[in-house]
Design a protein around this motif. Sequence first.
Motif, PDB file in Angstrom:
ATOM      1  N   ILE A   1      -4.908   4.766   3.428  1.00  0.00           N
ATOM      2  CA  ILE A   1      -4.527   6.022   2.782  1.00  0.00           C
ATOM      3  C   ILE A   1      -4.511   7.159   3.808  1.00  0.00           C
ATOM      4  O   ILE A   1      -3.642   8.018   3.780  1.00  0.00           O
ATOM      5  CB  ILE A   1      -5.506   6.332   1.632  1.00  0.00           C
TER       6      ILE A   1
ATOM      7  N   ARG B   1     -11.327  15.275  -0.227  1.00  0.00           N
ATOM      8  CA  ARG B   1     -11.820  14.003  -0.758  1.00  0.00           C
ATOM      9  C   ARG B   1     -12.042  12.979   0.348  1.00  0.00           C
ATOM     10  O   ARG B   1     -12.865  12.090   0.218  1.00  0.00           O
ATOM     11  CB  ARG B   1     -10.824  13.444  -1.773  1.00  0.00           C
ATOM     12  N   ARG B   2     -11.289  13.083   1.439  1.00  0.00           N
ATOM     13  CA  ARG B   2     -11.433  12.107   2.520  1.00  0.00           C
ATOM     14  C   ARG B   2     -12.764  12.279   3.266  1.00  0.00           C
ATOM     15  O   ARG B   2     -13.134  11.431   4.061  1.00  0.00           O
ATOM     16  CB  ARG B   2     -10.261  12.238   3.509  1.00  0.00           C
TER      17      ARG B   2
ATOM     18  N   GLY C   1      -8.570  10.038  -1.522  1.00  0.00           N
ATOM     19  CA  GLY C   1      -7.847  10.971  -0.661  1.00  0.00           C
ATOM     20  C   GLY C   1      -6.360  10.703  -0.536  1.00  0.00           C
ATOM     21  O   GLY C   1      -5.708  11.216   0.369  1.00  0.00           O
ATOM     22  N   ALA C   2      -5.812   9.884  -1.445  1.00  0.00           N
ATOM     23  CA  ALA C   2      -4.373   9.611  -1.381  1.00  0.00           C
ATOM     24  C   ALA C   2      -3.594  10.820  -1.871  1.00  0.00           C
ATOM     25  O   ALA C   2      -3.978  11.466  -2.842  1.00  0.00           O
ATOM     26  CB  ALA C   2      -4.031   8.391  -2.223  1.00  0.00           C
ATOM     27  N   ARG C   3      -2.525  11.124  -1.166  1.00  0.00           N
ATOM     28  CA  ARG C   3      -1.613  12.161  -1.648  1.00  0.00           C
ATOM     29  C   ARG C   3      -0.651  11.528  -2.641  1.00  0.00           C
ATOM     30  O   ARG C   3      -0.468  10.318  -2.663  1.00  0.00           O
ATOM     31  CB  ARG C   3      -0.812  12.750  -0.483  1.00  0.00           C
ATOM     32  N   ASP C   4       0.017  12.394  -3.442  1.00  0.00           N
ATOM     33  CA  ASP C   4       0.993  11.884  -4.410  1.00  0.00           C
ATOM     34  C   ASP C   4       2.070  11.066  -3.709  1.00  0.00           C
ATOM     35  O   ASP C   4       2.561  10.071  -4.237  1.00  0.00           O
ATOM     36  CB  ASP C   4       1.638  13.052  -5.160  1.00  0.00           C
TER      37      ASP C   4
ATOM     38  N   LEU D   1      -7.176   5.884  -6.178  1.00  0.00           N
ATOM     39  CA  LEU D   1      -6.488   6.198  -4.911  1.00  0.00           C
ATOM     40  C   LEU D   1      -6.573   7.696  -4.628  1.00  0.00           C
ATOM     41  O   LEU D   1      -6.824   8.115  -3.492  1.00  0.00           O
ATOM     42  CB  LEU D   1      -5.024   5.746  -4.968  1.00  0.00           C
ATOM     43  N   HIS D   2      -6.370   8.500  -5.671  1.00  0.00           N
ATOM     44  CA  HIS D   2      -6.495   9.951  -5.498  1.00  0.00           C
ATOM     45  C   HIS D   2      -7.889  10.314  -4.983  1.00  0.00           C
ATOM     46  O   HIS D   2      -8.041  11.108  -4.065  1.00  0.00           O
ATOM     47  CB  HIS D   2      -6.242  10.670  -6.823  1.00  0.00           C
TER      48      HIS D   2
ATOM     49  N   TYR E   1       1.793   9.114  -1.239  1.00  0.00           N
ATOM     50  CA  TYR E   1       1.324   7.754  -0.962  1.00  0.00           C
ATOM     51  C   TYR E   1       1.527   6.866  -2.185  1.00  0.00           C
ATOM     52  O   TYR E   1       2.001   5.731  -2.076  1.00  0.00           O
ATOM     53  CB  TYR E   1      -0.159   7.800  -0.584  1.00  0.00           C
TER      54      TYR E   1
ATOM     55  N   PRO F   1      -6.747  16.173  -1.272  1.00  0.00           N
ATOM     56  CA  PRO F   1      -6.902  14.924  -0.500  1.00  0.00           C
ATOM     57  C   PRO F   1      -7.710  15.107   0.777  1.00  0.00           C
ATOM     58  O   PRO F   1      -8.588  14.285   1.074  1.00  0.00           O
ATOM     59  CB  PRO F   1      -5.446  14.539  -0.183  1.00  0.00           C
TER      60      PRO F   1
END
Lengths: 220, 304
Positions: free
Chosen positions: A106, A78-79, B216-219, B212-213, B221, A75
């Motif tokens: 997010i 990816r951000r 950059g969403a974490r699990d 969402l992943h 989230y 994550p």
Amino acid sequence: MIRFENVGLRYGLGPEVLRDVSFHLEPGSFHFLTGASGAGKTSLLRLLYLAHRPSRGLITMFERNLAEVERRELPALRRRIGVVFQDFRLLDHLSAMDNVALPLRIAGAKKDEIRSHVAELLAWVGLEDKVNARPPTLSGGEKQGVAIARAVITRPKLLLADEPTGNVDPERALRLMRLFLELNKIGTTVVVATHDRRLIESAGKPVWRLQAGELKIERR
Amino acid sequence: MWGPLDLPLEKDAGGRLLSLVMAAMVFLAVLALAGAFILDHSLAGWRAGVAGRLTVEIAPGSAAAAKAGDATADADAAAAASVKAALKLLRAHRAVARATPLGRRDIETLLKPWLGAGPLPKDIPVPRLISVRLKPGASLDTAALRKALRAKVPDARLDDASLWLKPLVRFIHVAESLSAAVVLLIALATVMMVVFATRAGLAVHHEVIELLHLMGARDSYIARQFALHTFKLSAIGAVLGIGAAAAILWFLGRIAALVALPVPPAVHFSHVGWAALAAVPLFAVLLAVWTARLTVRRTLKHMM
Ligand SMILES: Nc1ncnc2c1ncn2[C@@H]1O[C@H](COP(=O)(O)OP(=O)(O)O)[C@@H](O)[C@H]1O
Ligand SMILES: [Mg+2]
């Protein structure tokens, strides 16, 4: 910033759709990725936005060897990457505003911070009067604006766009190109996959050509 | 927090079903628990009623003597003598206020709930019973009294009034274990239902979850979205369930009062009892939310 060395990709047990792809992406650079339909443009971008791991070869990204990056570290990487997907992938049940705000939510940004930021970006893509509209009520070009605003809202280091002018009128395509060049000027590394010859010619940036899974680097 | 979720879970078909099943689960669990409390409360009442009482049982004449027919009279006489001896000993005891032999009629009344109304057939051996009232506040060494009694009257058996209570206690414990098992099964069913609903949601929305992943969403989230959704649906169900159960309990209490059943009406639950009943929906909702969260995290672990 990003280095591919002899990267190969196959889906499941299928044939290799990318073969021995090697390149170095300098920070702040702007590249077009072109090639016939099915040549592997989307596949290469998927590797770049960390949707897939390569079947072989070495990928170094943001000073990290991807093979050593664990799932829970993805994550954060990816951000730093913004993506304009070919089919936009907007969420139809959310307003344009909430769609654009998604990456900030997010990342855990504060509400009022999100609000002002999103409004600013929607104005930048010329959609200040569509803040509360839902994607199904937007035109193709408007959806694309929302998708671009969403891709850049977190000020990503790397911006990837997959056939962004696919179903947009030429005027809008040029306007879009100006947005990308603007972002590139402030330091964003940009890769645009397209087979729109006019778009490529208008920008005068280096072109990478994919041919049956192999990458040919040409300069113009 | 209450805005639209990123995942369009609200539009999923199974939502109303989850609320409905949750309502049924909470309803059943509350009733099972209330049933256990009512039994427990009744037992405490009966216990209080028999405190300070003892029973001495004189065994009926031996089976062989009873069968012989002509020996019945002898057996009766022997039993009568035993009763007399026991009474003498008991009435002389310091702690005893009163010792009264029960007649055959009394014993038939006592056995009525188990054996039915009407006089018992003559050839059924019925024990002689002596009801003993202790002096209030007197302390009694039951073991010593039992020993003394045994020495004087060998076929006498001292029972500290739990003679009739014992099978009842056993029955109530079985019933309570059963209702505990019911509550456990309900909890298990709730967990399974939430697991299936959550897995279905994960499958239906896998594209949005991937998106969402990629942003950059974490699990955690994504798990929070499912947890929030499950919370809304199960809370609605839990409120419906406890409402229905409360209505039923109130209604049963009214009926019990009307027909003067020896069952304490629901309003007699202790504070702890009420708290436990109120905790059922809370616990059920927590269980559902926790299950949804865990299911999401375990499933997502296998995604890139
Ligand atoms: N998910 C997938 N599973 C299997 N094969 C795929 C998948 N995605 C793409 N391919 C195959 O990989 C090749 C390259 O596709 P793609 O990267 O989409 O090319 P482009 O974007 O240049 O049109 C094609 O032959 C396509 O059929
Ligand atoms: Mg493609």
